[in-house]
Design a protein around this motif. Structure first.
Motif, mmCIF file in Angstrom:
data_model
loop_
_atom_site.group_PDB
_atom_site.id
_atom_site.type_symbol
_atom_site.label_atom_id
_atom_site.label_comp_id
_atom_site.label_asym_id
_atom_site.label_seq_id
_atom_site.Cartn_x
_atom_site.Cartn_y
_atom_site.Cartn_z
ATOM 1 N N LEU A 160 12.763 2.729 -9.962
ATOM 2 C CA LEU A 160 13.477 3.975 -10.246
ATOM 3 C C LEU A 160 14.028 3.936 -11.681
ATOM 4 C CD1 LEU A 160 13.954 6.285 -8.175
ATOM 5 C CD2 LEU A 160 16.277 5.479 -7.948
ATOM 6 N N PHE A 189 4.237 1.225 -0.960
ATOM 7 C CA PHE A 189 5.426 1.073 -1.800
ATOM 8 C C PHE A 189 5.519 2.174 -2.874
ATOM 9 C CE2 PHE A 189 7.688 -0.807 -5.474
ATOM 10 C CZ PHE A 189 8.904 -1.049 -4.871
ATOM 11 N N ASP A 190 4.373 2.505 -3.494
ATOM 12 C CA ASP A 190 4.398 3.534 -4.552
ATOM 13 C C ASP A 190 4.874 4.883 -4.004
ATOM 14 O OD1 ASP A 190 1.994 3.579 -3.082
ATOM 15 O OD2 ASP A 190 0.955 4.699 -4.650
ATOM 16 N N GLU A 229 0.836 -1.206 0.000
ATOM 17 C CA GLU A 229 0.000 0.000 0.000
ATOM 18 C C GLU A 229 0.876 1.265 0.000
ATOM 19 O OE1 GLU A 229 -1.269 -2.672 2.263
ATOM 20 O OE2 GLU A 229 -2.261 -3.124 0.363
ATOM 21 N N GLN A 240 15.752 12.176 -6.198
ATOM 22 C CA GLN A 240 16.708 12.024 -7.307
ATOM 23 C C GLN A 240 16.643 13.252 -8.219
ATOM 24 O OE1 GLN A 240 17.081 8.479 -10.491
ATOM 25 N NE2 GLN A 240 15.553 9.986 -11.003
ATOM 26 N N LYS A 241 15.414 13.737 -8.459
ATOM 27 C CA LYS A 241 15.234 14.921 -9.312
ATOM 28 C C LYS A 241 15.904 16.133 -8.684
ATOM 29 C CE LYS A 241 10.791 14.194 -11.557
ATOM 30 N NZ LYS A 241 9.375 14.606 -11.440
ATOM 31 N N ARG A 275 16.550 17.370 -20.233
ATOM 32 C CA ARG A 275 16.406 16.495 -21.390
ATOM 33 C C ARG A 275 16.656 17.285 -22.671
ATOM 34 N NH1 ARG A 275 11.326 15.167 -20.497
ATOM 35 N NH2 ARG A 275 11.463 15.345 -18.287
ATOM 36 N N GLN A 312 3.694 -4.307 -9.224
ATOM 37 C CA GLN A 312 4.634 -4.289 -8.093
ATOM 38 C C GLN A 312 4.741 -5.639 -7.375
ATOM 39 O OE1 GLN A 312 3.590 -1.654 -4.880
ATOM 40 N NE2 GLN A 312 1.426 -2.181 -4.905
ATOM 41 N N LEU A 324 2.927 0.902 -11.781
ATOM 42 C CA LEU A 324 3.607 0.299 -10.624
ATOM 43 C C LEU A 324 2.647 -0.568 -9.818
ATOM 44 C CD1 LEU A 324 6.118 2.029 -8.298
ATOM 45 C CD2 LEU A 324 4.144 0.999 -7.266
ATOM 46 N N LYS A 325 1.444 -0.031 -9.579
ATOM 47 C CA LYS A 325 0.470 -0.770 -8.766
ATOM 48 C C LYS A 325 0.056 -2.083 -9.447
ATOM 49 C CE LYS A 325 -1.483 2.550 -5.563
ATOM 50 N NZ LYS A 325 -1.022 1.853 -4.367
ATOM 51 N N LYS A 358 11.582 8.658 -3.695
ATOM 52 C CA LYS A 358 12.954 8.459 -4.200
ATOM 53 C C LYS A 358 13.142 9.187 -5.524
ATOM 54 C CE LYS A 358 15.589 4.695 -2.458
ATOM 55 N NZ LYS A 358 16.170 3.388 -2.617
ATOM 56 N N ILE A 359 12.136 9.116 -6.367
ATOM 57 C CA ILE A 359 12.215 9.789 -7.675
ATOM 58 C C ILE A 359 12.351 11.299 -7.470
ATOM 59 C CG2 ILE A 359 10.863 10.371 -9.743
ATOM 60 C CD1 ILE A 359 9.728 7.448 -9.551
ATOM 61 N N LYS A 360 11.558 11.834 -6.529
ATOM 62 C CA LYS A 360 11.605 13.282 -6.269
ATOM 63 C C LYS A 360 12.967 13.700 -5.721
ATOM 64 C CE LYS A 360 6.686 13.829 -5.729
ATOM 65 N NZ LYS A 360 5.608 13.561 -4.777
ATOM 66 N N GLN A 371 6.886 5.359 -1.483
ATOM 67 C CA GLN A 371 8.337 5.267 -1.255
ATOM 68 C C GLN A 371 9.107 5.497 -2.550
ATOM 69 O OE1 GLN A 371 9.978 1.894 0.923
ATOM 70 N NE2 GLN A 371 7.952 1.509 1.778
ATOM 71 N N VAL A 372 8.638 4.860 -3.615
ATOM 72 C CA VAL A 372 9.324 4.987 -4.908
ATOM 73 C C VAL A 372 9.221 6.426 -5.423
ATOM 74 C CG1 VAL A 372 9.346 4.227 -7.329
ATOM 75 C CG2 VAL A 372 9.009 2.559 -5.507
ATOM 76 N N LEU A 373 8.015 7.021 -5.314
ATOM 77 C CA LEU A 373 7.847 8.394 -5.802
ATOM 78 C C LEU A 373 8.715 9.374 -5.010
ATOM 79 C CD1 LEU A 373 4.023 8.479 -6.595
ATOM 80 C CD2 LEU A 373 5.888 8.573 -8.239
#
Lengths: 152, 180
Positions: free
Chosen positions: B55, A44-45, A42, A55-56, A63, B29, B25-26, A51-53, A47-49
């Motif tokens: 990522l 996990f998304d 629930e 990283q940005k 680009r 995953q 992702l959902k 990390k993406i932010k 957490q990943v987002l």
């Protein structure tokens, strides 16, 4: 038909495994491998987002592929504009120079030349004086005499 | 509901990138996580790898040419990341090999019959001793029930190669179990 063959092939493979490793042990292993902390999927998304932010923020990705056409267009426009302005300015300067020369009366040009002639001669005399050290006395005297005669 | 391919196109057109990515992702995953977890066993490791995988998906999705299904592409990234992790783990002399590292003491949880728990331990030991590439093919075939062409696309081999890996894995496990 093709899908049916695949299903049969899969069933046969699974049968072989289950004969060797027993079905209950395999299903227990499967259940164990699929154990995750409560609510893991629930969040996990998020957490990943996050990390993406982060990283940005750390490495903002520029680009070039997106902006390249605009950059190229801007560069070409600037090049054309600069060339055009340069040509225009050059033409104007030449025209001004031509007009001015035509407008000056001949008497003014003559008086300018005669005024500057004496200055040029004075310069010439000082140059001789400067190099005088390297000339012998007789040559130096002759040169000075020639210059004075010309001036008189 | 939009297909994976349609979502990828939306992402590439910069339409609500985050929302589209979250949807993809959902959808995938759990399978990605399980594929990794079956190989590394530890949740913490599987979580780290899974985050790295997604990522990479975010960073590379713009250039994804849809020559394969989106899920195959993601599984392939997961496969490569898992192999990298296992190889790094092997190289690290201080780290125990995954076969030793695995928590066999808790492997019999849920089994009342001691014979069953012994079978369970033997099975897990046998699986862990199979070479990584063969083991992953075995896992994808048995637990994910994937067809050989998809397994071949994920592992970067041919259908024949994938089949050979599967049968070698079985043979190897049979030998290990016989020894024990």
């Amino acid at each position: 038909m093709h899908s049916n063959t695949r299903d049969i092939e899969l069933e046969l493979d699974k049968q072989k495994i289950e004969e060797l490793l027993t079905k209950s042990a395999l299903s227990h292993l499967c259940a164990k491998q699929e154990q995750v902390p409560h609510g893991y999927f629930e969040t996990f998304d998020t957490q990943v987002l996050n990390k993406i932010k982060s990283q940005k923020r750390q490495n903002p990705i520029i680009r070039l592929s997106t902006y390249m056409p605009y950059l190229m267009a801007a560069a070409i426009t600037i090049l054309i504009a600069t060339t055009f302005i340069f040509i225009q300015t050059d033409n104007k300067t030449n025209t001004i120079a031509k007009v001015n020369m035509q407008d000056i009366p001949t008497e003014e040009i003559d008086s300018y030349v005669s005024e500057n002639e004496s200055i040029a001669e004075i310069d010439w005399q000082s140059e001789i004086n400067l190099i005088g050290g390297s000339l012998d006395k007789e040559t130096g005297d002759n040169l000075l005499q020639d210059t004075n005669t010309k001036q008189n | 509901m939009l297909s994976d391919q349609e979502l990828v196109i939306q992402f590439q057109k910069e339409h609500e990138k985050e929302a589209v990515f979250t949807e993809l992702l959902k959808r995938h995953q759990q399978k990605v996580y399980y594929q990794i977890k079956r190989m590394v066993n530890e949740h913490a490791d599987a979580d780290d790898i899974a985050q790295l995988v997604w990522l990479k998906v975010w960073n590379k999705l713009e250039g994804f040419k849809m020559e394969s299904e989106f899920s195959t592409w993601v599984f392939r990234i997961a496969y490569n990341e898992t192999l990298n992790f296992l190889q790094k783990q092997k190289r690290d002399s201080q780290h125990l090999l995954s076969s030793e590292h695995y928590d066999y003491e808790n492997a019999n949880v849920g089994f009342d019959d001691p014979k069953s728990s012994q079978i369970q331990i033997a099975l897990e030991r046998a699986i862990q001793q199979v070479p990584e590439k063969q083991r992953i093919v075995f896992m994808l075939r048995y637990f994910e029930e994937l067809p050989y062409d998809k397994i071949a696309a994920i592992t970067g081999t041919t259908v024949g190669g994938a089949k050979a890996n599967f049968h070698q894995a079985l043979k190897k496990m049979q030998e290990i179990l016989k020894k024990n």
